[in-house]
Design a protein around this motif. Structure first.
Motif, mmCIF file in Angstrom:
data_model
loop_
_atom_site.group_PDB
_atom_site.id
_atom_site.type_symbol
_atom_site.label_atom_id
_atom_site.label_comp_id
_atom_site.label_asym_id
_atom_site.label_seq_id
_atom_site.Cartn_x
_atom_site.Cartn_y
_atom_site.Cartn_z
ATOM 1 N N CYS A 167 -5.255 4.701 2.442
ATOM 2 C CA CYS A 167 -4.920 4.609 3.646
ATOM 3 C C CYS A 167 -3.900 6.006 3.850
ATOM 4 C CB CYS A 167 -4.034 3.366 4.064
ATOM 5 S SG CYS A 167 -3.694 3.261 5.739
ATOM 6 N N CYS A 227 -10.971 -1.465 9.558
ATOM 7 C CA CYS A 227 -10.097 -0.467 8.764
ATOM 8 C C CYS A 227 -10.909 0.494 8.144
ATOM 9 C CB CYS A 227 -9.194 -1.709 7.705
ATOM 10 S SG CYS A 227 -8.385 -0.649 6.573
ATOM 11 N N THR A 270 -10.372 2.456 5.794
ATOM 12 C CA THR A 270 -9.807 2.319 4.185
ATOM 13 C C THR A 270 -10.846 1.465 3.745
ATOM 14 O OG1 THR A 270 -7.476 3.154 4.712
ATOM 15 C CG2 THR A 270 -8.233 2.143 2.548
ATOM 16 N N HIS A 271 -10.803 0.202 4.323
ATOM 17 C CA HIS A 271 -11.845 -0.973 3.594
ATOM 18 C C HIS A 271 -13.374 -0.809 3.990
ATOM 19 C CE1 HIS A 271 -7.778 -2.924 3.276
ATOM 20 N NE2 HIS A 271 -8.149 -3.255 1.980
ATOM 21 N N TYR A 290 0.943 -1.277 0.016
ATOM 22 C CA TYR A 290 -0.055 -0.036 0.183
ATOM 23 C C TYR A 290 0.825 1.231 0.170
ATOM 24 C CZ TYR A 290 -3.778 -3.124 1.696
ATOM 25 O OH TYR A 290 -4.861 -4.190 1.833
ATOM 26 N N MET A 329 -0.554 4.924 5.594
ATOM 27 C CA MET A 329 0.581 4.218 4.543
ATOM 28 C C MET A 329 1.218 5.408 3.680
ATOM 29 S SD MET A 329 0.960 1.155 4.719
ATOM 30 C CE MET A 329 0.368 -0.342 5.274
ATOM 31 N N VAL A 355 3.325 0.568 8.351
ATOM 32 C CA VAL A 355 2.736 1.123 9.578
ATOM 33 C C VAL A 355 3.431 0.207 10.888
ATOM 34 C CG1 VAL A 355 0.869 2.260 8.333
ATOM 35 C CG2 VAL A 355 0.608 -0.269 9.496
ATOM 36 N N CYS A 391 -1.323 2.483 12.381
ATOM 37 C CA CYS A 391 -2.655 1.839 11.840
ATOM 38 C C CYS A 391 -3.841 1.992 12.903
ATOM 39 C CB CYS A 391 -2.375 0.349 11.643
ATOM 40 S SG CYS A 391 -4.188 -0.570 11.329
ATOM 41 N N PRO A 392 -4.944 2.831 12.447
ATOM 42 C CA PRO A 392 -5.809 2.970 13.456
ATOM 43 C C PRO A 392 -6.625 1.787 13.808
ATOM 44 C CG PRO A 392 -6.147 4.465 11.384
ATOM 45 C CD PRO A 392 -5.113 3.582 11.211
ATOM 46 N N MET A 393 -6.630 0.655 12.835
ATOM 47 C CA MET A 393 -7.550 -0.583 13.131
ATOM 48 C C MET A 393 -6.602 -1.157 14.479
ATOM 49 S SD MET A 393 -8.994 -3.697 11.132
ATOM 50 C CE MET A 393 -7.405 -4.301 10.377
ATOM 51 N N GLU A 436 -11.281 -7.333 4.653
ATOM 52 C CA GLU A 436 -11.532 -6.254 5.593
ATOM 53 C C GLU A 436 -12.531 -5.458 5.099
ATOM 54 O OE1 GLU A 436 -7.889 -4.093 6.359
ATOM 55 O OE2 GLU A 436 -6.820 -5.809 6.703
ATOM 56 N N ASN A 470 -2.548 -7.225 12.274
ATOM 57 C CA ASN A 470 -2.623 -5.897 12.436
ATOM 58 C C ASN A 470 -3.088 -5.463 13.822
ATOM 59 O OD1 ASN A 470 -3.119 -6.702 9.846
ATOM 60 N ND2 ASN A 470 -3.934 -4.817 9.018
HETATM 61 S S1 SF4 Z 1 -5.094 0.053 5.191
HETATM 62 FE FE1 SF4 Z 1 -6.323 -0.508 6.949
HETATM 63 S S2 SF4 Z 1 -5.490 -2.100 8.306
HETATM 64 FE FE2 SF4 Z 1 -3.901 -1.329 6.537
HETATM 65 S S3 SF4 Z 1 -2.857 0.316 7.768
HETATM 66 FE FE3 SF4 Z 1 -4.213 1.428 6.780
HETATM 67 S S4 SF4 Z 1 -5.865 1.579 8.323
HETATM 68 FE FE4 SF4 Z 1 -4.588 0.059 8.816
#
Ligand code: SF4
Length: 302
Positions: free
Chosen positions: A256, A169, A171-172, A23, A259, A58, A83-85, A197, A111
Motif C-alpha cells: 500500500c 482496496c 492493494t488487496h 501496514y 501506508m 492513513v 486511502c484510495p478506497m 478485502e 475505511n
Molecule cells: S491497504 Fe487498502 S484499505 Fe488500507 S489504506 Fe491502503 S488502500 Fe486503503
C-alpha cells in the motif's frame, strides 16, 4: 543525535503517543508506542492520557482517533497519506443513494471518511462486519465502500439483501489467484491466510479469512509453522514479532503506497512541529461518533 533518540525525547516533551498501523514500514512500527489495526488503535487513542496522538497510518484512521478523542490533538505525519478506497465513497454520493433506498440501513466500514460515517447507521471493521450486519433489523443493507468485504459478509447472511458499493482496496484487489498459487508453489506446507478485502476467488483458496488482528490469533494458535499472508506485505513484520519461530511469507505485490508515505523523518517532523493536525467540524464529530459507538457496543455483546 539519531532520529530514534530524538523521537523518544520529543514524545516525552510533547506528551505524545505514537500509534502505527500494521501496514506501516518496520522502521516506523519500531518507533511506535502501539502497533495494531485501525480500530484497536483508535480505542487506544480514546483511552490514552497523552495530549497528542501521532497516527502513522492513513487519513480515515486519524479521523477515527479524532472522533473518539475530540479533545486531543491528532497529527497525521503525512497529509497526503490517503486511502484510495475510502475516497471511492463520498458523503454526497452516499446521501443521494440513501434517498433512493430509504428502507435500507447504511453499514460503513471504518475505511470511510468522517463525513461518510456521519451518514451511517453503524460502522464495522473487517473483524466484526459479519456480526454487525447480522444485528441490523433491516433486511436491506447499503454496505460501503468495499464491495469485496460486502460480498464476503453476504456469504454469511443469505437472508439480507446487501447493496454493494463499487469500492475496493487496490492493494488487496491486486492479489491474484495466479500470484497466490505461485507463492504456494514455493511454500507448499504453508497455510494461506487472506484478508476479506481480497477478491472472492482468492478468498475461496484460503485456509483462514480474517482481519489482521485475527491473523495474529490464528497464527499463534495454529500448529502450522508456515503461513502465506494475503494482505499488505509489512503485516509479516508484526506477525514475525508476535509469533516468533514461525515463518510468514508475503504476497509480494501487496504494497500500500499510502501506508509507506510515513517515514521516521516525517514522524520526527510531526513531533517537532505538531503538524499536520487533523481537524473536523463538531457536528461531523458528533454524528460520526454514534455509528462508531454502536459498533463497539455490538462488539461487546455476544
Ligand atoms: S491497504 Fe487498502 S484499505 Fe488500507 S489504506 Fe491502503 S488502500 Fe486503503
Amino acid at each position: 543525535m539519531n532520529v530514534a533518540k530524538r523521537i523518544q525525547e520529543l514524545k516525552g516533551q510533547r506528551k505524545a503517543v505514537v500509534l502505527a498501523h500494521n501496514y506501516q514500514s518496520p522502521e516506523v512500527q519500531d518507533l511506535a508506542d502501539h502497533v495494531g489495526d485501525s480500530l484497536g488503535l483508535a480505542q487506544i487513542a480514546a483511552r490514552t492520557d497523552a495530549e497528542v496522538i501521532v497516527f502513522c497510518g492513513v487519513d480515515f484512521m486519524a479521523e477515527s482517533a479524532k472522533i473518539l478523542s475530540p479533545e486531543k490533538k491528532v497529527i497525521l505525519p503525512e497529509s497526503e497519506a490517503m486511502c484510495p478506497m475510502s475516497a471511492m465513497c463520498t458523503a454526497m454520493e452516499l446521501a443521494l443513494f440513501k434517498e433512493r433506498h430509504p428502507q435500507a440501513a447504511v453499514v460503513a466500514y471504518v475505511n470511510t471518511s468522517a463525513a461518510v460515517k456521519a451518514l451511517a447507521d453503524v460502522c464495522c471493521t473487517s473483524a466484526n462486519a459479519v456480526k454487525v450486519v447480522g444485528r441490523m433489523p433491516q433486511k436491506h443493507i447499503i454496505f460501503v465502500p468495499d464491495r469485496n468485504l460486502g460480498a464476503y459478509v453476504q456469504r454469511f447472511h443469505p437472508e439480507k439483501e446487501i447493496m454493494l458499493w463499487p469500492g475496493f482496496c487496490q492493494t488487496h484487489q491486486g492479489i491474484s489467484v495466479e500470484e497466490v498459487q505461485e507463492v504456494r508453489g514455493r511454500h507448499p506446507e504453508a497455510k494461506l491466510m487472506v484478508h476479506p478485502e481480497c477478491l472472492p476467488e482468492v478468498i475461496d483458496l484460503a485456509d483462514h479469512v480474517s482481519s489482521t488482528e485475527g491473523m495474529i490469533k490464528y497464527a499463534k494458535a495454529s500448529e502450522a509453522r508456515e503461513f502465506i499472508v494475503g494482505t499488505e506485505v509489512d503485516m509479516t513484520y508484526r506477525l514475525g514479532k508476535e509469533a516468533p519461530g514461525k515463518r510468514f511469507y508475503p504476497v509480494p505485490s501487496a504494497v500500500c503506497p499510502n501506508m509507506k508515505r510515513t517515514t521516521p523523518a516525517s514522524l520526527l517532523r510531526a513531533l517537532e512541529t505538531l503538524t499536520p493536525e487533523v481537524t473536523l467540524p463538531p457536528d461531523v464529530i458528533k454524528a460520526a461518533r454514534r455509528p462508531l459507538e454502536l459498533m463497539m457496543e455490538i462488539g461487546r455483546g455476544n
